[in-house]
Motif scaffolding. Structure first.
Motif, PDB file in Angstrom:
ATOM      1  N   GLU A   1       0.843  -1.199   0.000  1.00 30.05           N
ATOM      2  CA  GLU A   1       0.000   0.000   0.000  1.00 30.05           C
ATOM      3  C   GLU A   1       0.886   1.260   0.000  1.00 30.05           C
ATOM      4  O   GLU A   1       0.663   2.195  -0.765  1.00 30.05           O
ATOM      5  CB  GLU A   1      -0.892  -0.055   1.262  1.00 30.05           C
ATOM      6  N   GLY A   2       1.913   1.250   0.877  1.00 33.07           N
ATOM      7  CA  GLY A   2       2.825   2.400   0.970  1.00 33.07           C
ATOM      8  C   GLY A   2       3.530   2.659  -0.349  1.00 33.07           C
ATOM      9  O   GLY A   2       3.642   3.796  -0.810  1.00 33.07           O
ATOM     10  N   ALA A   3       4.001   1.570  -0.971  1.00 37.73           N
ATOM     11  CA  ALA A   3       4.733   1.722  -2.237  1.00 37.73           C
ATOM     12  C   ALA A   3       3.832   2.304  -3.310  1.00 37.73           C
ATOM     13  O   ALA A   3       4.275   3.122  -4.125  1.00 37.73           O
ATOM     14  CB  ALA A   3       5.296   0.372  -2.681  1.00 37.73           C
ATOM     15  N   SER A   4       2.551   1.933  -3.289  1.00 36.45           N
ATOM     16  CA  SER A   4       1.697   2.454  -4.356  1.00 36.45           C
ATOM     17  C   SER A   4       1.413   3.945  -4.144  1.00 36.45           C
ATOM     18  O   SER A   4       1.367   4.712  -5.110  1.00 36.45           O
ATOM     19  CB  SER A   4       0.437   1.594  -4.521  1.00 36.45           C
ATOM     20  N   VAL A   5       1.281   4.371  -2.897  1.00 39.63           N
ATOM     21  CA  VAL A   5       1.107   5.807  -2.622  1.00 39.63           C
ATOM     22  C   VAL A   5       2.364   6.579  -3.025  1.00 39.63           C
ATOM     23  O   VAL A   5       2.311   7.606  -3.716  1.00 39.63           O
ATOM     24  CB  VAL A   5       0.806   6.038  -1.113  1.00 39.63           C
ATOM     25  N   ALA A   6       3.523   6.053  -2.609  1.00 40.89           N
ATOM     26  CA  ALA A   6       4.798   6.741  -2.899  1.00 40.89           C
ATOM     27  C   ALA A   6       5.041   6.815  -4.408  1.00 40.89           C
ATOM     28  O   ALA A   6       5.507   7.831  -4.921  1.00 40.89           O
ATOM     29  CB  ALA A   6       5.954   6.020  -2.210  1.00 40.89           C
ATOM     30  N   LEU A   7       4.711   5.719  -5.115  1.00 40.73           N
ATOM     31  CA  LEU A   7       4.923   5.696  -6.559  1.00 40.73           C
ATOM     32  C   LEU A   7       4.010   6.708  -7.260  1.00 40.73           C
ATOM     33  O   LEU A   7       4.452   7.448  -8.143  1.00 40.73           O
ATOM     34  CB  LEU A   7       4.673   4.285  -7.111  1.00 40.73           C
ATOM     35  N   ALA A   8       2.760   6.759  -6.843  1.00 32.80           N
ATOM     36  CA  ALA A   8       1.827   7.701  -7.464  1.00 32.80           C
ATOM     37  C   ALA A   8       2.303   9.141  -7.251  1.00 32.80           C
ATOM     38  O   ALA A   8       2.327   9.944  -8.194  1.00 32.80           O
ATOM     39  CB  ALA A   8       0.418   7.503  -6.897  1.00 32.80           C
ATOM     40  N   ASN A   9       2.718   9.478  -6.030  1.00 34.80           N
ATOM     41  CA  ASN A   9       3.232  10.829  -5.764  1.00 34.80           C
ATOM     42  C   ASN A   9       4.461  11.118  -6.614  1.00 34.80           C
ATOM     43  O   ASN A   9       4.581  12.174  -7.232  1.00 34.80           O
ATOM     44  CB  ASN A   9       3.641  10.986  -4.288  1.00 34.80           C
ATOM     45  N   ALA A  10       5.396  10.158  -6.628  1.00 30.36           N
ATOM     46  CA  ALA A  10       6.666  10.367  -7.326  1.00 30.36           C
ATOM     47  C   ALA A  10       6.430  10.529  -8.830  1.00 30.36           C
ATOM     48  O   ALA A  10       7.013  11.405  -9.471  1.00 30.36           O
ATOM     49  CB  ALA A  10       7.617   9.209  -7.061  1.00 30.36           C
ATOM     50  N   GLU A  11       5.560   9.695  -9.397  1.00 32.61           N
ATOM     51  CA  GLU A  11       5.311   9.784 -10.836  1.00 32.61           C
ATOM     52  C   GLU A  11       4.638  11.109 -11.200  1.00 32.61           C
ATOM     53  O   GLU A  11       4.970  11.726 -12.202  1.00 32.61           O
ATOM     54  CB  GLU A  11       4.453   8.603 -11.318  1.00 32.61           C
ATOM     55  N   SER A  12       3.715  11.561 -10.359  1.00 30.92           N
ATOM     56  CA  SER A  12       3.051  12.816 -10.722  1.00 30.92           C
ATOM     57  C   SER A  12       4.041  13.974 -10.599  1.00 30.92           C
ATOM     58  O   SER A  12       4.006  14.915 -11.395  1.00 30.92           O
ATOM     59  CB  SER A  12       1.773  13.035  -9.905  1.00 30.92           C
ATOM     60  N   THR A  13       4.968  13.893  -9.641  1.00 30.48           N
ATOM     61  CA  THR A  13       5.989  14.936  -9.536  1.00 30.48           C
ATOM     62  C   THR A  13       6.921  14.883 -10.742  1.00 30.48           C
ATOM     63  O   THR A  13       7.248  15.914 -11.332  1.00 30.48           O
ATOM     64  CB  THR A  13       6.800  14.777  -8.232  1.00 30.48           C
ATOM     65  N   LEU A  14       7.318  13.678 -11.126  1.00 27.10           N
ATOM     66  CA  LEU A  14       8.230  13.568 -12.278  1.00 27.10           C
ATOM     67  C   LEU A  14       7.572  14.051 -13.574  1.00 27.10           C
ATOM     68  O   LEU A  14       8.232  14.657 -14.414  1.00 27.10           O
ATOM     69  CB  LEU A  14       8.733  12.128 -12.438  1.00 27.10           C
TER      70      LEU A  14
END
Ligand code: ATP
Ligand code: MG
Length: 330
Positions: free
Chosen positions: A309-322
């Protein structure tokens, strides 16, 4: 898309092996308390940072252990997402590289923690470059997640200056990309070694109490700990008092401690009584911790699901920032 915050409170934990009760009081408890005040947080296990000192296999091995520790110490997975830094390794590495372009070698050489570390190393010329890049990767972590507030100890203040400077410069060059993270300085208590010299640290096991210690052994360690002669307050004794009060929140026990200490300061021989009480408090705390931890690790899928769950939140944030970063640089 504008540079909005995504995460209210953001912090990292180190995947080093066994934690001591000083690590709990200085690092874990303040985080659990911030969370209790209602802050929704994102916590990451900094396995990529720990490659400075460890082989990847070692960092990897300790990740789940440290998550189990934090959960057993009160971190609430319903209020906090937890992810392993390397589960978004590509995003962290790529962001680190983009930010490193905007960081000068001389700025990184001025960072006090790097200077101290090099000064205290026997062969500074062999220090690896990952240590040097630490503040840049820290900026990548924080800026990718668009964190609003980052609680840090005093030793991290200089790093946060680099992070904030990088965010401002990047914005000045490419537009409104990163919201600027605020520094929330946490005053942490310092617990001393049971031997009376220096602080308690896991690398000096003789003077430390580990969360995994055998309970009978703990009671013995405390009985032979340094205290103070009658009538005198010492740093050691003060540290034991802090330890006892931090581990046990019961006001009646605090009053009891205060009254034993006043007797001591009047010259009475009560250090034996005090140590018995301290031993009871520490052993009770550790027993509860160890029971909770055993419960948590019994079902490996529990930690798996938290980290997924944590990884999916972190990935979504990181991808939208990138996405924002890439389009701003076009
Ligand atoms: P090492 O001996 O490997 O340096 P350590 O026990 O000092 O280990 P660190 O990994 O350096 O632990 O620090 C982890 C966290 O624990 C940090 O937030 C640090 O401030 C806190 N901490 C470490 N030692 C103490 C202490 N004696 N009292 C209070 N907090 C501490
Ligand atoms: Mg240390």
């Amino acid at each position: 898309m504008k540079a909005e915050y995504k995460v209210e409170l953001y912090t990292g934990i180190r995947p080093t092996g066994d934690l001591t009760i000083a690590n709990y009081i200085g690092a874990v408890k303040p985080l659990v308390e911030l969370q209790k005040q209602g802050a929704k947080s994102l916590v990451f296990v900094a396995d990529m940072h720990s490659l400075t000192d460890n082989e990847p296999a070692v960092a990897n091995k300790f990740c789940r252990e440290v998550v189990a520790d934090y959960l057993a110490l009160g971190l609430d997975p319903n209020k906090t997402n937890i992810y392993i830094q390397s589960s978004i390794a590509y995003q962290v590495s790529y962001m680190t590289m983009l930010l490193a372009r905007h960081t000068s070698v001389s700025e990184l050489l001025r960072v006090p923690t790097l200077k101290d570390k090099l000064k205290n190393t026997e062969h500074p010329e062999t220090a690896n470059a990952l240590l040097f890049l630490y503040p840049v990767m820290m900026a990548a972590d924080i800026l990718l997640q668009r964190a609003k507030s980052v609680p840090v100890g005093e030793d991290q203040l200089a790093h946060m200056e680099v992070v904030r400077r990088l965010a401002r410069d990047f914005n000045a060059r490419y537009g409104d990309v990163f919201p600027i993270p605020a520094v929330q300085q946490v005053k942490s208590l310092r617990i001393l070694s049971l031997k009376g010299t220096g602080k308690m640290s896991k690398s000096v096991p003789g003077g430390a109490i580990f969360l995994t210690d055998d309970l009978a052994k703990v009671a013995k360690k405390i009985k032979s700990a340094e205290t103070a002669t009658e009538g005198v307050m010492t740093d050691s004794l003060q540290s034991h008092i802090t330890l006892a009060k931090e581990l046990c929140g019961d006001p009646a026990v605090h009053l009891n401690i205060d009254s034993i200490i006043s007797e001591h300061l009047e010259g009475k021989q009560v250090m034996g009584v005090f140590k018995d009480l301290l031993a009871t408090i520490v052993v009770d705390f550790l027993r509860q911790f160890q029971t909770r931890r055993a419960e948590i690790v019994k079902d490996p899928s529990y930690i798996d699901s938290i980290l997924k769950e944590g990884a999916s939140v972190a990935l979504a944030n990181a991808e939208s920032t990138l996405d924002l970063v890439r389009s701003s640089m076009k």
